[in-house]
Enzyme design. Structure first.
Site, PDB file in Angstrom:
ATOM      1  N   HIS A 278     -34.607  -4.110 -24.036  1.00  0.00           N
ATOM      2  CA  HIS A 278     -34.150  -3.611 -25.431  1.00  0.00           C
ATOM      3  C   HIS A 278     -34.437  -2.171 -25.368  1.00  0.00           C
ATOM      4  O   HIS A 278     -35.165  -1.631 -24.990  1.00  0.00           O
ATOM      5  CB  HIS A 278     -34.997  -4.231 -26.509  1.00  0.00           C
ATOM      6  CG  HIS A 278     -34.371  -4.039 -28.063  1.00  0.00           C
ATOM      7  ND1 HIS A 278     -34.656  -3.099 -28.656  1.00  0.00           N
ATOM      8  CD2 HIS A 278     -33.461  -4.946 -28.583  1.00  0.00           C
ATOM      9  CE1 HIS A 278     -33.873  -3.083 -29.831  1.00  0.00           C
ATOM     10  NE2 HIS A 278     -33.017  -4.201 -29.688  1.00  0.00           N
TER      11      HIS A 278
ATOM     12  N   GLU B  63     -31.729 -12.540 -28.130  1.00  0.00           N
ATOM     13  CA  GLU B  63     -30.747 -13.420 -27.535  1.00  0.00           C
ATOM     14  C   GLU B  63     -31.170 -14.670 -26.614  1.00  0.00           C
ATOM     15  O   GLU B  63     -30.459 -15.641 -26.731  1.00  0.00           O
ATOM     16  CB  GLU B  63     -29.620 -12.686 -26.825  1.00  0.00           C
ATOM     17  CG  GLU B  63     -29.363 -11.346 -27.397  1.00  0.00           C
ATOM     18  CD  GLU B  63     -28.507 -11.617 -28.573  1.00  0.00           C
ATOM     19  OE1 GLU B  63     -28.425 -12.622 -29.123  1.00  0.00           O
ATOM     20  OE2 GLU B  63     -27.753 -10.482 -29.022  1.00  0.00           O
TER      21      GLU B  63
HETATM   22  C1  LIG Z   1     -30.243  -4.275 -24.077  1.00  0.00           C
HETATM   23  C2  LIG Z   1     -30.258  -3.233 -23.013  1.00  0.00           C
HETATM   24  C3  LIG Z   1     -28.728  -2.679 -22.998  1.00  0.00           C
HETATM   25  C4  LIG Z   1     -30.921  -2.081 -23.380  1.00  0.00           C
HETATM   26  O1  LIG Z   1     -30.943  -1.047 -22.252  1.00  0.00           O
HETATM   27  P1  LIG Z   1     -31.429   0.471 -22.341  1.00  0.00           P
HETATM   28  O2  LIG Z   1     -32.968   0.563 -22.932  1.00  0.00           O
HETATM   29  O3  LIG Z   1     -30.450   1.351 -22.811  1.00  0.00           O
HETATM   30  O4  LIG Z   1     -31.837   0.616 -20.845  1.00  0.00           O
HETATM   31  P2  LIG Z   1     -30.697   0.872 -19.804  1.00  0.00           P
HETATM   32  O5  LIG Z   1     -29.187   0.269 -19.827  1.00  0.00           O
HETATM   33  O6  LIG Z   1     -30.657   2.440 -19.771  1.00  0.00           O
HETATM   34  O7  LIG Z   1     -31.358   0.338 -18.444  1.00  0.00           O
HETATM   35  C5  LIG Z   1     -32.599   1.082 -17.891  1.00  0.00           C
HETATM   36  C6  LIG Z   1     -33.125   0.563 -16.702  1.00  0.00           C
HETATM   37  O8  LIG Z   1     -33.535  -0.719 -16.750  1.00  0.00           O
HETATM   38  C7  LIG Z   1     -32.645  -1.776 -16.198  1.00  0.00           C
HETATM   39  N1  LIG Z   1     -32.722  -3.100 -17.252  1.00  0.00           N
HETATM   40  C8  LIG Z   1     -32.343  -2.815 -18.501  1.00  0.00           C
HETATM   41  N2  LIG Z   1     -32.298  -4.229 -18.957  1.00  0.00           N
HETATM   42  C9  LIG Z   1     -32.287  -4.979 -18.084  1.00  0.00           C
HETATM   43  C10 LIG Z   1     -32.239  -6.463 -17.744  1.00  0.00           C
HETATM   44  N3  LIG Z   1     -31.863  -7.291 -18.722  1.00  0.00           N
HETATM   45  N4  LIG Z   1     -32.056  -6.860 -16.372  1.00  0.00           N
HETATM   46  C11 LIG Z   1     -32.289  -5.998 -15.489  1.00  0.00           C
HETATM   47  N5  LIG Z   1     -32.414  -4.948 -15.673  1.00  0.00           N
HETATM   48  C12 LIG Z   1     -32.444  -4.051 -16.718  1.00  0.00           C
HETATM   49  C13 LIG Z   1     -31.436  -1.069 -16.093  1.00  0.00           C
HETATM   50  O9  LIG Z   1     -30.910  -1.569 -15.019  1.00  0.00           O
HETATM   51  C14 LIG Z   1     -31.779   0.137 -15.685  1.00  0.00           C
HETATM   52  O10 LIG Z   1     -32.194   0.459 -14.568  1.00  0.00           O
HETATM   53  P3  LIG Z   1     -32.224   1.760 -13.587  1.00  0.00           P
HETATM   54  O11 LIG Z   1     -33.037   2.803 -14.422  1.00  0.00           O
HETATM   55  O12 LIG Z   1     -32.813   1.566 -12.137  1.00  0.00           O
HETATM   56  O13 LIG Z   1     -30.644   1.879 -13.339  1.00  0.00           O
HETATM   57  C15 LIG Z   1     -30.341  -3.642 -21.558  1.00  0.00           C
HETATM   58  O14 LIG Z   1     -31.839  -4.005 -21.619  1.00  0.00           O
HETATM   59  C16 LIG Z   1     -29.722  -5.013 -21.372  1.00  0.00           C
HETATM   60  O15 LIG Z   1     -28.535  -4.624 -20.890  1.00  0.00           O
HETATM   61  N6  LIG Z   1     -30.235  -6.109 -21.540  1.00  0.00           N
HETATM   62  C17 LIG Z   1     -29.352  -7.346 -21.042  1.00  0.00           C
HETATM   63  C18 LIG Z   1     -28.188  -7.480 -22.198  1.00  0.00           C
HETATM   64  C19 LIG Z   1     -29.041  -8.235 -23.379  1.00  0.00           C
HETATM   65  O16 LIG Z   1     -29.818  -9.270 -23.389  1.00  0.00           O
HETATM   66  N7  LIG Z   1     -28.482  -7.457 -24.651  1.00  0.00           N
HETATM   67  C20 LIG Z   1     -28.960  -8.153 -25.993  1.00  0.00           C
HETATM   68  C21 LIG Z   1     -30.132  -6.965 -26.515  1.00  0.00           C
HETATM   69  S1  LIG Z   1     -30.674  -7.595 -28.055  1.00  0.00           S
END
Ligand SMILES: CC(C)(COP(=O)(O)OP(=O)(O)OC[C@H]1O[C@@H](n2cnc3c(N)ncnc32)[C@H](O)[C@@H]1OP(=O)(O)O)[C@@H](O)C(=O)NCCC(=O)NCCS
Length: 389
Positions: free
Chosen positions: A268, A321
């Protein structure tokens, strides 16, 4: 500083957009609130319509105010015939999994049929009524589209049922058990609002231009449809399908992460601990006796350990989720409607933000740092064939 040297915050991480009195998410303590109350406590103690009143009007209703509010809702349940006539055609478009896209189109139809004007000079009470109407109409429209798509007649809302029970009744055609209705109601409360989510930001940006409510909600629905936001619950359930058995949890997670793919239902932007919504929905899933609860718990446990190994320092934990998917499945919602149900829940939160934006509006217009080359003279057409030099 100006130009490309100015610091850019990709993803607008931690950038403060505005003051708000609607909600706050504390990502370190793993708590969130709606106005003056803890959101999880509200989900345990209140009816959904009371929480709507809190979000839109600022405080929980008294008994008398609650009755007035319920009457106001009842009066908004009629869908204009100009919209219902178009639903059979809409239901034939796209795949059934496009529930949010259906809702997006249906909200735009509602806005046109009711002639929702640009908000720039719109009276605040008119906008509030439109917000409530969109919120109340969403499950009626969604259920009708789902049933039409499946060759069934739409079911009208039952005035004796609350919003959550009606959502289930209209979708399945059967009056739901109290247990199922309350479980969905708690989910709809939990998912009603969550700070400056991408969809909420999109809605506020659109409304800040003075555009109409239908446009702002349509933009929010588009943002929510993405797999990184509201599109995740179905993907989380598909993950459980693929894993299938407890002994496959660890190898499945490791294999997926070795391909640098994301585990849906984890991570998140704000929470650095378990999402409190996941914890509560885990309890709701347990109360409903969800078949795959043990498997999901195992996924939650192993994913936390493996993600700490693979993405050290990120503290990626279960989000809303993961368990939302289990609860929605258990109460009998079709999978194709999971994301749309999340959207339906969030309409009121977007509405509260839009009312706040409207009350103190300033056009939202950030800038970019230009990272291209210097300005050159414009070449004639014949000169453009030559390599730049
Ligand atoms: C929700 C989400 C977009 C938030 O992301 P964020 O805080 O912006 O973090 P980022 O997308 O910048 O990711 C940061 C790092 O963590 C990793 N990461 C984040 N969520 C991850 C997950 N669910 N599984 C694997 N790796 C994950 C990314 O690959 C990234 O790795 P890197 O730095 O080596 O490239 C992300 O956690 C995600 O994609 N989750 C899965 C989708 C999901 O469940 N969405 C519902 C949200 S309520």
């Amino acid at each position: 500083m100006s130009g490309p040297n100015r610091p850019v915050v990709y993803g607008l991480n931690d950038i403060i957009l505005c003051h708000t009195q609607i909600s706050h998410v504390d990502g370190h303590l793993g708590r969130y609130r709606y106005r003056d109350h803890d959101a999880i406590e509200l989900a345990g103690a209140c009816a959904l319509e009371e929480v709507w009143c809190l979000l839109l009007d600022g405080r929980l209703p008294t008994a008398a105010r609650r009755e007035d509010f319920l009457r106001e809702i009842e009066a908004l349940r009629a869908i204009p015939p100009a919209v219902t006539e178009l639903l059979p055609g809409l239901a034939r478009l796209g795949s059934e999994a496009d529930g949010i896209a259906w809702l997006q189109s249906a909200v735009c139809l509602l806005a046109r049929a009711l002639d929702w004007a640009p908000v720039l000079d719109l009276d605040h009470t008119v906008l509030r009524r439109q917000v409530l109407q969109a919120t109340v109409s969403a499950p009626i429209l969604l259920a009708a589209l789902h049933r039409l798509r499946n060759g069934l007649r739409p079911v009208a809302p039952d005035p004796a049922l609350g919003h959550a029970a009606n959502a289930l009744y209209m979708m399945t055609g059967e009056p739901p058990s109290e247990e199922h209705a309350r479980a969905l109601e708690q989910y709809l409360i939990i998912a009603a609002e969550h700070g400056m989510a991408a969809s909420t930001f999109a809605a506020r940006v659109i409304l800040s231009t003075g555009a109409d409510l239908g446009s702002a909600l349509s933009g929010a629905l588009g943002a929510l449809s993405g797999p990184l936001h509201g599109g995740a619950p179905i993907l989380a359930l598909e993950m459980l399908d693929e894993i299938g058995a407890p002994d496959r949890v660890e190898p499945w997670l490791r294999e997926r992460l070795s391909r640098d793919e994301r585990i849906m239902g984890f991570g998140h932007r704000v929470y650095r601990t378990v999402d409190p919504r996941a914890t509560t929905l885990r309890e709701v899933a347990a109360r409903l006796g969800c078949e795959r609860l043990d498997l999901t718990r195992r996924v939650e446990k192993h994913a936390a350990v493996i993600l700490d190994e693979v993405k050290p320092g990120r503290s990626l934990r279960a989000n809303v989720e993961l368990y939302a998917a289990l609860v929605m499945e258990a109460v009998g919602l079709p999978r194709s409607m999971f994301s749309a149900t999340f959207a339906m829940a969030r309409l009121v939160g977007w509405g509260a933000h839009l009312l706040e934006q409207h009350a103190g509006n300033r056009l939202i217009r950030p800038v970019t740092a230009f990272a291209g080359g210097p300005v050159r003279p414009v070449p004639s057409l014949s000169q453009r064939g030559r390599p730049h030099g």
